[in-house]
Design an enzyme around this catalytic site. Structure first.
Site, PDB file in Angstrom:
ATOM      1  N   GLU A 300      19.081  18.578  23.054  1.00 11.11           N
ATOM      2  CA  GLU A 300      18.599  18.430  24.422  1.00 11.11           C
ATOM      3  C   GLU A 300      18.968  19.554  25.435  1.00 11.11           C
ATOM      4  O   GLU A 300      17.958  19.953  26.042  1.00 11.11           O
ATOM      5  CB  GLU A 300      19.067  17.001  24.874  1.00 11.11           C
ATOM      6  CG  GLU A 300      18.418  16.420  26.206  1.00 11.11           C
ATOM      7  CD  GLU A 300      16.972  16.433  26.305  1.00 11.11           C
ATOM      8  OE1 GLU A 300      16.174  17.444  26.479  1.00 11.11           O
ATOM      9  OE2 GLU A 300      16.550  15.483  25.533  1.00 11.11           O
ATOM     10  N   ASP A 304      16.337  22.071  27.171  1.00  9.45           N
ATOM     11  CA  ASP A 304      16.007  22.236  28.638  1.00  9.45           C
ATOM     12  C   ASP A 304      16.580  23.549  29.237  1.00  9.45           C
ATOM     13  O   ASP A 304      15.842  24.138  30.023  1.00  9.45           O
ATOM     14  CB  ASP A 304      16.932  21.163  29.185  1.00  9.45           C
ATOM     15  CG  ASP A 304      16.567  19.750  28.973  1.00  9.45           C
ATOM     16  OD1 ASP A 304      15.520  19.565  28.273  1.00  9.45           O
ATOM     17  OD2 ASP A 304      17.414  18.793  29.246  1.00  9.45           O
ATOM     18  N   SER A 518      11.100  15.399  27.414  1.00  6.25           N
ATOM     19  CA  SER A 518      12.366  16.004  27.731  1.00  6.25           C
ATOM     20  C   SER A 518      12.039  17.487  27.681  1.00  6.25           C
ATOM     21  O   SER A 518      12.691  18.276  28.342  1.00  6.25           O
ATOM     22  CB  SER A 518      13.512  15.674  26.681  1.00  6.25           C
ATOM     23  OG  SER A 518      13.234  15.870  25.248  1.00  6.25           O
TER      24      SER A 518
END
Length: 617
Positions: A300, A304, A518
């Protein structure tokens, strides 16, 4: 400040309360036993927990009025964001509330040196043994275990306060929060054949997309999303962000997700070579860490940061690594028993004088697992950031209209209030009306990706800024569609969308393909950051809270967003909602057209309104 060991000794020696209170207690909050959790043993009496006491913010309605005025492009105050001090003055509690809470704490042997306060004094933090917390709140804490994951927390389902304090204390946590913050990635797979497929796709003719930069997108973007794909698709090729005009972008990280710098450099070398050897600032919050061991890189966090910083280079970038969400392990007695990371992050950033103008978050909870009082208070914290000129984006979820579980068979689309009624499951914080919720698309031309989270809040009413767009969607629904499964009067999500699958990143030294909303949230946030860079370079303020602007632009010039009209978001045993013309609860108003948006937002709206008023006179 008193040591924790001293507090423990005090509690054990004197039966928890140094000065017994004779005040009449009344239940402040209670919840039914949460579905999916099992109550185990009583919590250890000497376990230390940090209680957060929220004092009411009697002038919040004034803050909200300011927020909407400075965020409305048709208002003369547009862009006139408040200062940190002005915001704090508007959320400060009444002096009486501070006094009465101090008096109550002192009755239990807790004085000023034993506590911490937020800058506005609207939050009080104390660290106390469970035994003392139980005495203060007239409750019993237990160890609760989440059946599916085995995670454990120390919680109670009810607590009380002296009756005279009820109007002076909004909530106390951790008590009744049983949410489990999760990152929102729906698909994650190694793809060693990726390089070959990209090479083959690169020979194919470009895909015609009129709204894209140059009117086309490389054909390889239908198999692999890169920085170049995003810039082409969203009409941002050729724009150069400033490294020195004061614009910044931030990414939040939770749950021990570490953004690896070595992986970032590999990503830059492949997709953004001009950014090679640049990096970002990591800020550690509440025991957050910055583990740079390659094997500990977080999927994650890498997703990002690699795309957000790759898209916005050379904009100065920050990664917030927030700890405090272990969860608690009974036999280890982890000292920080908290799975409420947004409050830890908010505590920190609201104290800062200067903040990134754009911040993206890819973590959420099922809205129904968050007590209403807590959700509203956290949402109010996001409003404070918006009033200060910060744009907040949140992933809308990866379970369609369901609860975020990738596998529909594992979705639990039932109310968590003891009734077990079938219900769609919106996520929080995306359901907060003061943040921008980002849904997902896939492929070129774009279609809604099946997992794109969307729906309607059961906590927050629909804000005025989206009333027109959402009403049009609801009016098109066949009568009785999903009756009882959603709240047609609730805040609607998402607001916008962006690509959300097949993103090529590097993780622990290897290329992988990853997806989820995400990916969409930092992608949309990056476009916003580029817009902020353009505005700030022209001497204009940052965009701040985006939603009033988004819906105003969609109503007046829909071409600034690429309207997504195909696809749906199944969940809870249903096909979910359909993407359609205009706003829909799958892709919002659509994906961004940076070129058109830049032309609009680099106008000084305030000057336009002033001149219009003069002409009218």
């Amino acid at each position: 400040m008193r040591s924790l060991s001293a507090l423990v000794a005090l509690a054990l020696a004197f039966g928890a309360a140094a000065v017994p209170s004779t005040a009449v207690h009344k239940v402040k909050e209670n919840v039914v036993s949460p579905r999916g959790w099992t109550k185990r043993a009583p919590a250890p009496s000497d376990h230390i927990i940090e209680l957060r006491i929220a004092l009411p913010q009697p002038k919040f309605d004034v803050l909200e009025k300011h927020l909407y005025e400075v965020s409305d492009p048709f208002h003369e105050r547009y862009g006139q964001h408040l200062t940190k001090e002005e915001v704090e003055a508007l959320v400060a509690p009444e002096a009486e509330s501070i006094h009465l809470v101090n008096e109550w704490l002192a009755s239990h042997g807790i004085y000023e040196d034993d506590l911490a306060r937020s800058p506005a004094k609207d939050w009080v933090h104390i660290k106390v043994p469970v035994s003392l917390a139980e005495e203060m709140l007239k409750t019993e804490y237990h160890i609760w275990t989440h059946d599916a994951s085995g995670d454990s927390v120390i919680r109670t389902t009810s607590y009380s306060l002296p009756e005279h304090l009820h109007e002076h204390v909004e909530l106390i946590q951790p008590t009744t929060v049983f949410s489990r913050t999760k990152s929102l990635k729906t698909s994650f797979r190694f793809s060693e054949a990726q390089e070959k497929s990209v090479a083959i796709a690169a020979n194919a003719p470009p895909i015609s997309v009129p709204s894209a930069s140059g009117g086309h997108v490389d054909a390889s973007c239908n198999q692999t999303i890169t920085v170049t794909c995003i810039l082409e698709l969203y009409n941002a090729v050729g724009f150069k962000a400033s490294a020195t005009n004061g614009n910044q972008i931030g990414i939040t990280g939770y749950l021990e997700q570490f953004a690896n710098i070595q992986d970032l450099q590999t990503f830059f070398a492949e997709q953004r070579p001009d950014a090679l050897n640049s990096t970002f600032k990591t800020i550690l919050i509440n025991g957050g860490e910055n583990n740079q061991t390659l094997d500990e890189a977080g999927a994650e966090a890498n997703l990002d940061t690699q795309f957000a910083y790759g898209l916005t280079f050379p904009t100065p970038a920050t990664f917030y690594s927030t700890g405090g969400s272990p969860p608690f392990i009974p036999d280890v007695l982890t000292p920080d028993d908290s799975n409420e990371p947004y409050t830890e992050w908010l505590d920190f950033v609201l104290k800062q004088k200067t903040l990134p103008q754009t911040i993206s978050t890819s973590y959420a909870d099922d809205e129904q697992t968050v007590p209403v009082s807590f959700a509203k208070r956290v949402c109010a914290g996001f409003a404070q950031l918006g009033a200060r000129g910060v744009s907040l984006t949140f992933s809308s979820g990866d379970g369609g209209v369901g609860d975020g579980e990738e596998d529909p068979a594992l979705q639990e689309c039932f109310t968590n209030d003891g009734r077990n009624v079938t219900r769609f499951v919106p996520l929080f914080p995306p359901s907060c009306p003061f943040v921008t919720a980002v849904g997902g698309t896939i492929h070129v031309p774009e279609t809604a990706v099946f997992f794109s989270g969307g729906g309607f809040s059961d906590v927050f009413p629909r804000p005025a800024y989206q009333q027109l767009a959402v009403s049009k969607f609801l009016n098109k629904l066949a009568p009785g569609t999903y009756a009882g499964l959603f709240n047609p009067n609730g805040r609607a999500i998402p607001d916008v969308a962006a690509q959300a699958d097949l993103f090529r990143i590097f993780l622990s030294g290897r290329p992988v393909s990853i997806g989820g909303t995400s990916a969409a949230a930092p992608t949309f946030a990056s476009i916003v950051s580029l817009l902020n860079s353009a505005r700030i370079s022209k001497g204009l303020p940052s965009l701040g809270f985006l939603n009033p602007l988004i819906y105003a632009l969609q109503a007046t010039d829909p071409s600034v967003f690429n309207d997504i009209t195909t696809g749906n978001n199944p969940g809870c045993g249903t096909p979910g909602f359909n993407a359609t013309e205009g706003w829909d609860p799958v892709t919002g108003v659509g994906t961004p057209n940076f070129g058109k948006l830049k032309d609009i937002v680099t106008f000084d709206f305030a000057d336009v309104l002033t001149n219009a008023a003069k002409l009218g006179a």
